[in-house]
Scaffold this motif. Structure first.
Motif, PDB file in Angstrom:
ATOM      1  N   UNK A 416     -44.252  76.871 -71.748  1.00 23.96           N
ATOM      2  CA  UNK A 416     -44.705  78.118 -72.391  1.00 23.96           C
ATOM      3  C   UNK A 416     -45.796  78.772 -71.544  1.00 23.96           C
ATOM      4  N   UNK A 417     -46.694  77.940 -71.009  1.00 24.30           N
ATOM      5  CA  UNK A 417     -47.774  78.479 -70.166  1.00 24.30           C
ATOM      6  C   UNK A 417     -47.179  79.138 -68.919  1.00 24.30           C
ATOM      7  N   UNK A 418     -46.198  78.473 -68.319  1.00 19.85           N
ATOM      8  CA  UNK A 418     -45.575  79.052 -67.117  1.00 19.85           C
ATOM      9  C   UNK A 418     -44.915  80.391 -67.437  1.00 19.85           C
ATOM     10  N   UNK A 419     -44.191  80.451 -68.551  1.00 25.06           N
ATOM     11  CA  UNK A 419     -43.520  81.710 -68.917  1.00 25.06           C
ATOM     12  C   UNK A 419     -44.543  82.806 -69.216  1.00 25.06           C
ATOM     13  N   UNK A 420     -45.622  82.430 -69.892  1.00 22.17           N
ATOM     14  CA  UNK A 420     -46.682  83.394 -70.199  1.00 22.17           C
ATOM     15  C   UNK A 420     -47.266  83.923 -68.903  1.00 22.17           C
ATOM     16  N   UNK A 421     -47.542  83.021 -67.957  1.00 21.24           N
ATOM     17  CA  UNK A 421     -48.136  83.440 -66.684  1.00 21.24           C
ATOM     18  C   UNK A 421     -47.174  84.314 -65.897  1.00 21.24           C
ATOM     19  N   UNK A 422     -45.908  83.954 -65.902  1.00 20.48           N
ATOM     20  CA  UNK A 422     -44.934  84.760 -65.151  1.00 20.48           C
ATOM     21  C   UNK A 422     -44.831  86.161 -65.765  1.00 20.48           C
TER      22      UNK A 422
END
Ligand code: GCU
Length: 623
Positions: A416-422
């Motif tokens: 979720x953090x990766x998707x948020x950052x992307x």
């Protein structure tokens, strides 16, 4: 340059996050995965070699042995090798991309290949391309989006892996390219995962494939991979504020590398230098600045230069914040009149990815007299944000934490953090985007609330200049009393509320007696509506008719007018969209029919009703 604490704090947090981003990308890749070096910002404003067009494809039926070598290992010796069968001599490969059929990229495979309409699994893509690698340059394969998991090989070397169907990623191919003909092989697996985001059950069509642009991006050895240029965001809005601030990150730049930010039309120019991590924070006063808003969507040419690299982006400057129950755009209270939209191409169908798709969707929104759109439930093609920037629409962007997610799993939180950052990294310089949403309709329990609250903290670290929201549907009902006391509200700037009074629950008239209680924050009714098949007419109490849908909407608008904190509305949904679970023959036929417009662009009664309400601004007040 000494940055004032008001400017430096959020900036350093964003800078730290940016650096963290690269670290996280390296760490978060599972052991089998090739780490991602970076995520290039502003690729659509760079000169690239497009790899869009016809790609060969092969289907890898379950258990997809050409991709999965068992124990979670990726098979680097199957189709990734792009071998060709010996027609004479020793037996070898039993596949051949050269003579395999082709499929268009970008695009989902489901609406291109009839036999693959309902296919959820692994499809292999292959194409050749020419390259002339230049000294002191790097080349990245940029993939706008691939649903859901993808693994990429160039010239038989695996260069990257990615999970997430709706955000871009970049694979460094510098080391594997050679002059002349090269080839790329990409395996895309659209199989749903229990621990995926979204998880296994979701109410939209699981279009698989390379659904957005694929290109080769060549840049100097050290280059600008990330930047943030925004109007300084102080504790209160100041009409006289023309301070532009942010950072430029120059990957692999030696400390002290000069970085110039030049915005001629705003008479703003400054040169700063990078620190040891390649970060160059800046702040510069613009001599003249027209703020971006839907009425005047002013974009400025922003020229960035560092070392051998330069990039020019089109950026608007505006201020968005909340003040009590008001949403303020450039200090002025606003009311958001919009609709939800899935990334599905009107008329043509399938995943939306083209400028034509974006123009058609915003055309409908313009006809509706809308100023806002909720891009459900995942980041859409970047053209949507670019078009909204150009045409003056406001945007809610969301990551697909949709309903049941494995909130108890740290590895899912990392995804979720990766998707948020992307999502934030791709669109942080888009003036149109005012809201980041961390989820939709998730069960109100402590594990979920912790997961999403932490995600909100992460979002604020990444971007302290936008509003954070979520679409909630958990509500405490006591007769006609509906009290929104979900603890997640405490960490949100704006509360999104989904409800389907008159469709999933009760009769349309019941809306007359419902009284809503919300925390003292701006509220958006983020989903409401009813289903109707275009052309199906009848009495207002006859479900599935346009008349009933419009009547439900009428009753809803009356109910919404009574909510003092209401600062916006986005009915579900602008256009009918495919969803495999919607199977009433002759009425749904695999479509969710809550659209104000059919999937062919035919306007239902409800469209005109809402158009009238938005023209008269009769649903709610900005304050
Ligand atoms: C939910 C959900 C949507 C869904 C809609 C519906 O609220 O958020 O994704 O499509 O309801 O049931 O039509």
């Amino acid at each position: 340059m000494i940055l004032s604490p008001r400017i430096s704090k959020p900036l350093t947090a964003a800078l730290k996050s940016a650096t963290l981003f690269c670290w996280a990308l390296l760490v978060l890749s599972s052991p089998a995965q090739q780490p991602l070096q970076t995520l290039l910002v502003g690729v659509d404003h760079r000169t690239v070699t497009s790899l869009d067009g016809d790609w060969h494809y092969l289907v890898d039926m379950p258990p997809a042995g050409q991709l999965y070598a068992g124990k979670g290992q990726i098979n680097d010796h199957g189709y990734a090798m792009n071998s060709h069968p010996n027609l004479v001599g020793k037996h070898n490969a039993e596949y051949d991309f050269d003579t395999a059929p082709t499929i268009k990229v970008p695009g989902d495979w489901n609406t291109q290949i009839p036999q693959l309409f309902n296919f959820e699994g692994v499809l292999w893509y292959q194409r050749d391309f020419d390259a002339q690698p230049q000294p002191n340059t790097r080349t990245f394969l940029h993939i706008g989006a691939a649903n859901y998991r993808s693994h990429v090989w160039v010239n038989q070397k695996r260069v990257c892996d990615h999970e997430g169907g709706y955000t871009p990623f970049d694979c460094d191919v510098t080391a594997v390219l050679h002059p002349g003909s090269n080839f790329v092989v990409i395996a895309v697996d659209s199989t749903r995962l229990q621990d995926g985001i979204p998880s296994v059950g979701f109410d939209w069509f699981n279009y698989g494939g390379l659904t957005r642009d694929v290109s080769l991006v060549t840049v100097p050895q050290s280059f600008i991979d990330d930047y943030d240029v925004h109007l300084a965001h102080g504790p209160t809005f100041d009409t006289a504020n023309t301070q532009l601030t942010g950072y430029v990150h120059v990957l692999d730049a030696p400390a002290g590398t000069p970085v110039t930010i030049d915005i001629p039309e705003a008479a703003a120019r400054t040169t700063v230098t990078t620190d040891a991590e390649g970060n160059a924070p800046f702040s510069v006063k613009a001599a003249k600045l027209a703020l971006w808003s839907p009425d005047s969507p002013k974009l400025y040419k922003v020229h960035l230069a560092a070392g051998q690299d330069q990039l020019t982006d089109d950026i608007g400057f505006r201020d968005i914040r909340v003040d009590g129950t008001r949403i303020l755009l450039n200090g002025k209270a606003i009311f958001l009149e919009g609709a939800n939209m899935h990334a599905e191409a009107p008329v043509r169908g399938g995943r939306a990815f083209s400028q034509e798709d974006a123009d058609r969707i915003f055309g409908y929104l313009r006809e509706l007299h809308a100023n806002f759109v909720r891009l459900a439930h995942y980041p859409h093609d970047e053209r949507m944000e670019r078009t909204a920037d150009r045409d003056g629409f406001l945007i809610w962007s969301e990551i697909p934490n949709w309903q049941r997610i494995s909130f108890d799993k740290p590895e899912v939180y990392a995804k979720a953090v990766t998707m948020l950052r992307e999502m934030i990294r791709r669109d942080r310089n888009k003036a149109s985007v005012i809201l980041w949403s961390v989820s939709n309709e998730t069960g109100n329990n402590p594990t979920r609330t912790k997961f999403l609250s932490d995600l909100v903290v992460e979002a604020r670290k990444l971007d302290g200049t936008r509003l954070i929201t979520s679409a909630l549907n958990s509500i405490r009902v006591n007769g006609n009393e509906r009290v929104q006391d979900d603890p997640l509200c405490n960490v949100l700037d704006v509360i999104g509320q989904n409800e389907y009074v008159g469709w999933y629950e009760g009769t349309p008239e019941e809306a007359d007696n419902i009284h809503w209680t919300f925390p003292q924050k701006p509220v958006l009714m983020s989903e409401f509506g009813a289903e109707a098949k275009f052309g199906n007419r009848g009495r207002v109490d006859q479900r599935w008719t346009e008349d009933n849908q419009a009547y439900v909407l009428l009753k809803q608008l009356e109910m919404l007018r009574k909510i003092p904190q209401l600062r916006g509305a986005t009915p579900w949904i602008l256009m009918d969209f495919r969803s495999p679970g919607r199977n009433i023959p002759l009425l749904q036929d695999g479509y969710n029919r809550k659209g104000l417009i059919s999937e062919k662009g035919e306007k239902k009664q409800a469209f005109s009703l809402l158009q009238k309400a938005y023209t008269e601004h009769s649903i709610g007040k900005p304050e």
